[in-house]
Design an enzyme around this catalytic site. Structure first.
Site, PDB file in Angstrom:
ATOM      1  N   LYS A  31       0.841  -1.202   0.000  1.00 57.04           N
ATOM      2  CA  LYS A  31       0.000   0.000   0.000  1.00 57.04           C
ATOM      3  C   LYS A  31       0.879   1.255   0.000  1.00 57.04           C
ATOM      4  CE  LYS A  31      -3.825  -0.312   2.217  1.00 57.04           C
ATOM      5  NZ  LYS A  31      -4.323  -0.783   3.490  1.00 57.04           N
ATOM      6  N   ARG A 100      -3.602   2.688   8.464  1.00 55.73           N
ATOM      7  CA  ARG A 100      -3.870   1.421   7.792  1.00 55.73           C
ATOM      8  C   ARG A 100      -2.632   0.552   7.683  1.00 55.73           C
ATOM      9  NH1 ARG A 100      -7.220   2.192   2.819  1.00 55.73           N
ATOM     10  NH2 ARG A 100      -9.000   3.350   3.515  1.00 55.73           N
ATOM     11  N   GLY A 109      -7.871  -7.366   3.633  1.00 48.56           N
ATOM     12  CA  GLY A 109      -8.822  -7.446   4.745  1.00 48.56           C
ATOM     13  C   GLY A 109      -8.313  -8.206   5.956  1.00 48.56           C
ATOM     14  N   MET A 111      -5.753  -7.437   7.994  1.00 45.07           N
ATOM     15  CA  MET A 111      -5.239  -6.650   9.115  1.00 45.07           C
ATOM     16  C   MET A 111      -6.143  -5.439   9.350  1.00 45.07           C
ATOM     17  SD  MET A 111      -1.189  -7.123   8.566  1.00 45.07           S
ATOM     18  CE  MET A 111      -1.222  -6.769   6.841  1.00 45.07           C
ATOM     19  N   ARG A 344      -3.258  -1.486  -6.130  1.00 45.83           N
ATOM     20  CA  ARG A 344      -2.439  -2.689  -5.990  1.00 45.83           C
ATOM     21  C   ARG A 344      -2.780  -3.612  -7.144  1.00 45.83           C
ATOM     22  NH1 ARG A 344      -5.689  -4.843  -0.707  1.00 45.83           N
ATOM     23  NH2 ARG A 344      -7.656  -5.157  -1.747  1.00 45.83           N
ATOM     24  N   HIS A 460     -15.783  -9.299   1.461  1.00 50.93           N
ATOM     25  CA  HIS A 460     -14.715 -10.177   1.953  1.00 50.93           C
ATOM     26  C   HIS A 460     -14.817 -11.570   1.324  1.00 50.93           C
ATOM     27  CE1 HIS A 460     -13.118 -13.105   4.905  1.00 50.93           C
ATOM     28  NE2 HIS A 460     -12.095 -12.258   4.875  1.00 50.93           N
ATOM     29  N   SER A 768      11.570 -44.014 -13.789  1.00 54.27           N
ATOM     30  CA  SER A 768      10.469 -43.114 -13.475  1.00 54.27           C
ATOM     31  C   SER A 768      10.371 -43.042 -11.951  1.00 54.27           C
ATOM     32  CB  SER A 768       9.158 -43.636 -14.065  1.00 54.27           C
ATOM     33  OG  SER A 768       8.124 -42.754 -13.740  1.00 54.27           O
ATOM     34  N   CYS A 835       6.479 -39.812 -11.887  1.00 53.10           N
ATOM     35  CA  CYS A 835       5.069 -40.132 -12.105  1.00 53.10           C
ATOM     36  C   CYS A 835       4.280 -40.173 -10.793  1.00 53.10           C
ATOM     37  CB  CYS A 835       4.918 -41.445 -12.850  1.00 53.10           C
ATOM     38  SG  CYS A 835       5.507 -42.862 -11.917  1.00 53.10           S
ATOM     39  N   TYR A 855      10.796 -35.769 -18.590  1.00 54.69           N
ATOM     40  CA  TYR A 855       9.368 -35.460 -18.521  1.00 54.69           C
ATOM     41  C   TYR A 855       8.836 -35.532 -17.088  1.00 54.69           C
ATOM     42  CZ  TYR A 855       8.521 -40.482 -18.011  1.00 54.69           C
ATOM     43  OH  TYR A 855       8.505 -41.772 -17.554  1.00 54.69           O
TER      44      TYR A 855
HETATM   45  C1  PEP Z   1       4.475 -43.805  -6.698  1.00 52.23           C
HETATM   46  O1  PEP Z   1       4.744 -44.580  -5.774  1.00 52.23           O
HETATM   47  O2  PEP Z   1       4.851 -42.627  -6.722  1.00 52.23           O
HETATM   48  C2  PEP Z   1       3.673 -44.264  -7.828  1.00 52.23           C
HETATM   49  C3  PEP Z   1       3.484 -43.494  -8.868  1.00 52.23           C
HETATM   50  O3  PEP Z   1       3.079 -45.463  -7.710  1.00 52.23           O
HETATM   51  P1  PEP Z   1       1.746 -45.734  -6.856  1.00 52.23           P
HETATM   52  O4  PEP Z   1       1.218 -44.430  -6.433  1.00 52.23           O
HETATM   53  O5  PEP Z   1       0.842 -46.482  -7.765  1.00 52.23           O
HETATM   54  O6  PEP Z   1       2.273 -46.558  -5.752  1.00 52.23           O
END
Ligand code: PEP
Ligand code: MG
Length: 888
Positions: A31, A100, A109, A111, A344, A460, A768, A835, A855
């Site tokens: 502010k 303020r 809102g 503070m 802001r 709010h 992975s 993954c 990836y």
């Molecule tokens: C993991 O363990 O991160 C995974 C992808 O396998 P799951 O969640 O199926 O055990």
């Protein structure tokens, strides 16, 4: 952080010049920095000064103000007196100020604020004489005492509101503003008596004492529960502290030619380039945001005061061009003259963020890179949110303001604590309040949606819900909320706590019951933005998909392959489950093979459909992973049914089922251990994969299968499984007379695998990282039981985040880094991905990019988030992220 005398701690702004600039947010808070910059831009801002946020912790630690600060504040007050020609505490020409808060990162809102400071029984007469408006003078005075009582004396608001309401009723007028001056004067007396009675000390008449009390209270408000909760949610460091802004009052309550309001330079819900906001005539700031009076849309200002509206529009564009971002502005009109009290960066929905960023590129205000850098990846969640199915049969209860888009269903709750408790247990709840206040924040966080009876688009509830990307309908006037009786009445109907309703924050409609929701349609702006992101990023983004439907959804969201196909998910329904159970209950390899033969065609056709959906992009298929007990029934009745379906004695089935129980199933017979103990399972799965691949290739399709071994701990395990897979591949290729290129690799989800990644990489063609199991095993923290105590850890600050949601880069991350480095040392072209659930978490995506992974893979709805985060990771590497981020 402490300040010393050698540093200036107080920064003046006024008369076209300010000591500070927008770049000094760390010291002045958002502010204060905005006020300084607006002053320097020549925008009319009432003069004032900002006390540095570095003083916040100095005060909070010592509960005292250093003497040199008192000197600096007094000097600044003298400058203010000179600038305004008024006197602080002056009997004839009193200078009144607002006090303020304002931290470097916006906490709307959260503070405290005090207006009209400097009034007492003497100065009010000066104000009355000067304005020739006793109503105005006493209205300002009663507001001041009321605010001071609740903020500085820390008294609850309702008793003050009750006193006000009693006066209104006794006088029989419709609004507070209609009370005559004598009633307002009496109210000042009532409020003061209430304060004296409750706190045992009088309301301070001395303006200097008032000022220091207010400054202290603003610093203290940094540590209120709501402010702390807000900081936790938005990752704002506690050490930051708030600045204090002391600014000359301009009055919106001087009559019908005065007013106050808030405006956005673009619509914060949709992003449309129109001045957007609300105002009230003859009012002060808190009337607009508190929802106690019904506000007017800013378009009405065009009719009532066209010049002021035009001026406001001009200032909005100037500020937007200057800051190159949407502005959220607070303004006051004093007898037809417009003043800016705050600007802001405007909080906006994900929809508005995307539209605004793309349109600003078109307007040449920002570059494509800036557009990509500007959008917090998780904001895309809102664009990907479900909406109500247009074919759904709906039971409309009422309509309010469409305050924050997205649709949600849940059980009605009226209390923020209850919303928090039930939401934490994973229950779908909708918080219904007359109007929310910052004290409700913790409940709003856990609710699926918010519904209020009062308040406008900038109330709010609306502001906070938009910030969180949570559906919200505000100001549904037809609703009468009875919070103590735990029900609300609407158009003659009663909805009790626990009953389900559906809230559509995009249309403002509220329905009884649970409505069917549908997936969102993505806009052209979204597609353009994602196109820019894709051009910038190096990291590929895949989807975790077990079904052809998920695979298609992943493709629609831009996935470039499947990073994890959990094959066990294919076994959990109908005939498949029966065949699976038959396999588990078989006495020997032959029996198992007979059951597996039934599963083969089912798996094969699933894989075929998934390969087709992925159109040649890589598909990483993981072999069976979970412990077998997950597939068998537990209840006696179901065991009996299974026995009869399989033509086996109940006792035998029960014995096998009991035999499958393990003390620690997550560390038991699962993952590659299953395929090693029962190689025929791996054989069947490999055959299904390669036969499906050959069928697709034979029909001129393209496939890139990757076969993944789960829960590998040693290279010996991997070698054993890889040999089975490769042998089946050779057999199938010979039978089908064609060859399909494929890879065999492993999950890295045990610390031992990460530690011996070089050994594994000599045999495995890809890694992975399964960060779900890797987190579980690194922390020794059960995925299934952590919910029993993690909330406590989080509450107590023992953990900043749930490590299953936010990748623990320090611990688990170290293993991942080691795994990548050792793996690549042994095999230069090793393909590496992630993954686990973390694959769609923006910070983890950045981390994976830094490690040079190929990836990330995540659930379909998180794919766009990961794409954007990957682009931001690329920008961060170039060092452009911070430069391109919005400045205010
Ligand atoms: C993991 O363990 O991160 C995974 C992808 O396998 P799951 O969640 O199926 O055990
Ligand atoms: Mg796992």
């Amino acid at each position: 952080m402490t300040a010393t005398y050698s540093q200036p701690a107080v920064y003046f702004f006024g008369q076209g010049r300010a000591d500070g600039t927008a770049a000094m947010k760390d010291v002045l808070g958002g502010k204060g920095a905005g006020l300084a910059e607006m002053t320097n831009l020549g925008i009319p801002v009432p003069p004032g000064f900002t006390i540095s946020s570095t003083l916040c912790h100095t005060y909070l630690e010592t509960k005292e103000f250093p003497p040199w600060l008192r000197v600096q504040v007094e000097t600044s007050l003298q400058r203010l007196e000179a600038a305004t020609g008024r006197h602080f505490g002056g009997a004839k020409d009193p200078l009144l100020v607002s006090v303020r808060s304002g931290a470097a990162l916006s906490m709307p809102g959260m503070m405290d604020t005090i207006l009209n400071l400097g009034l007492n029984d003497t100065t009010v007469k000066g104000l009355e004489a000067q304005s020739k408006n006793p109503h105005f003078a006493y209205d300002s005075y009663r507001r001041f005492v009321q605010m001071y009582g609740s903020v500085v004396f820390d008294l609850p608001k309702p008793p003050f509101e009750r006193l006000l309401e009693e006066r209104r009723q006794a006088r029989g007028v419709p609004r507070e503003i209609d009370l005559p001056a004598e009633d307002l004067r009496a109210l000042v007396r009532d409020f003061k008596t209430h304060i004296q009675r409750e706190r045992g000390r009088p309301f301070p008449e001395d303006p200097m004492e008032q000022l220091w009390g207010a400054i202290a209270a603003v610093f203290e408000s940094w540590n209120t529960r709501r402010a702390i909760d807000y900081r936790r949610l938005h990752n704002i460091p506690d050490a930051m502290g708030t600045a204090v802004n002391v600014m000359t009052m301009v009055f919106g309550n001087l009559g019908e030619d005065s007013g106050t309001g808030v405006a956005f330079s673009r619509d914060p819900s949709t992003g449309a380039k129109v001045l957007y906001g609300e105002f009230l005539l003859n009012a002060q700031g808190e009337d607009v945001v508190s929802g106690t009076r019904d506000v007017e849309p800013i378009q009405r200002l065009k009719e009532i005061m066209p010049q002021v509206h035009q001026e406001l529009e001009r200032m909005a564009r100037t500020l937007e061009r200057h800051f190159r971002d949407v502005q959220d502005m607070e303004f006051t009109i004093e007898r037809g003259k417009l003043y800016m009290l705050q600007c802001r960066r405007g909080q906006r929905t994900g929809h508005a963020a995307v539209r605004t960023a793309v349109e600003m590129v078109g307007e040449e205000l920002i570059s494509e890179e800036e557009a990509v850098a500007r959008i917090p990846p998780n904001d895309l969640n809102q664009l990907l949110h479900p909406t109500i199915d247009s074919k759904a049969h709906l039971d409309l209860l009422t309509t309010g303001l469409p305050a924050s888009p997205g649709a949600a269903s849940g059980a009605v709750v009226f209390d923020a604590d209850v919303a928090e408790q039930q939401g934490r247990k994973g229950e779908a709840v909708i918080l219904v309040r007359r109007e929310t206040s910052p004290e409700d924040f913790h409940g709003m966080v856990k609710a699926r949606a918010i519904l209020t009876a009062r308040g406008g688009m900038t109330s709010h509830a609306a502001v906070v819900a938009r910030g969180m990307g949570k559906p919200c309908v505000a100001g549904a006037q037809a609703i009468e909320v009875n919070e103590s009786a735990k029900r609300f009445a609407v158009n003659g109907r009663q909805i009790k706590a626990g009953e389900w309703i559906t809230v559509d924050g995009a249309t403002g409609r509220v329905y009884a019951g649970q409505a069917a929701l549908v997936s969102p349609v993505l806009s052209e702006n979204f597609t353009r933005l994602m196109g820019w992101a894709d051009r910038l990023r190096q990291l590929r983004v895949r989807v975790n998909a077990d079904t052809p439907a998920d695979a298609h959804r992943g493709r629609d969201f831009g996935a470039e392959g499947i990073g994890l196909c959990r094959t066990e998910h294919m076994f959990f329904e109908g005939d498949r489950l029966t065949a699976m159970r038959e396999m588990i209950l078989a006495q020997d390899a032959d029996g198992r093979k007979r059951a597996l033969a039934k599963l083969l065609p089912i798996q094969r056709s699933d894989f075929e459909a998934i390969f087709r959906a992925m159109e040649g992009y890589p598909v990483c298929i993981r072999l069976l992973d979970p412990p077998l007990h997950e597939f068998v029934p537990k209840e006696a009745k179901e065991i009996k049914e299974l026995a009869s379906a399989l033509g086996q004695p109940v006792a035998k089935v029960k014995r096998v089922v009991d035999g499958l129980q393990e003390a620690n199933p997550m560390l038991g017979l699962r993952g590659c251990r299953l395929g090693i103990v029962y190689p025929e399972i791996t054989e069947m799965q490999a055959r299904a994969i390669f036969e499906a691949a050959c069928t697709v290739v034979a029909r001129k399709g393209r496939v890139t299968p990757e076969v993944m071994v789960p829960l590998t701990a040693t290279v010996v395990e991997f070698r054993r499984q890889a040999a089975v897979i490769r042998q089946v591949a050779e057999e199938v290729f010979r039978e089908r007379q064609l060859t399909v290129p494929y890879l065999v690799g492993t999950m890295i989800e045990l610390p031992r695998a990460a530690l011996t990644a070089d050994d594994l990489a000599r045999e495995a063609q890809f890694f992975s990282f399964g960060t779900n199991d890797l987190t579980q095993t690194t922390w020794g923290l059960s995925r299934d039981d952590a919910g029993r105590f993690l909330p406590f850890y989080l509450d107590q600050g023992l953990l900043e985040d749930d490590p299953f949601q936010v990748l623990d880069q320090t611990g688990v991350g170290k293993l991942i880094q080691m795994g990548c480095e050792l793996g690549r040392k042994a095999r230069q072209d090793l393909k590496i991905g992630i993954c686990g659930e973390h694959g769609g978490e923006p910070q983890a995506v950045m981390f994976c990019d830094r490690l040079g992974m190929n990836y990330v893979s995540c659930s379909p709805y998180r794919v766009p988030i990961a794409r954007l985060a990957a682009a931001q990771a690329a920008l961060a590497k170039r060092g452009t992220m911070d430069r391109t981020r919005a400045t205010v």
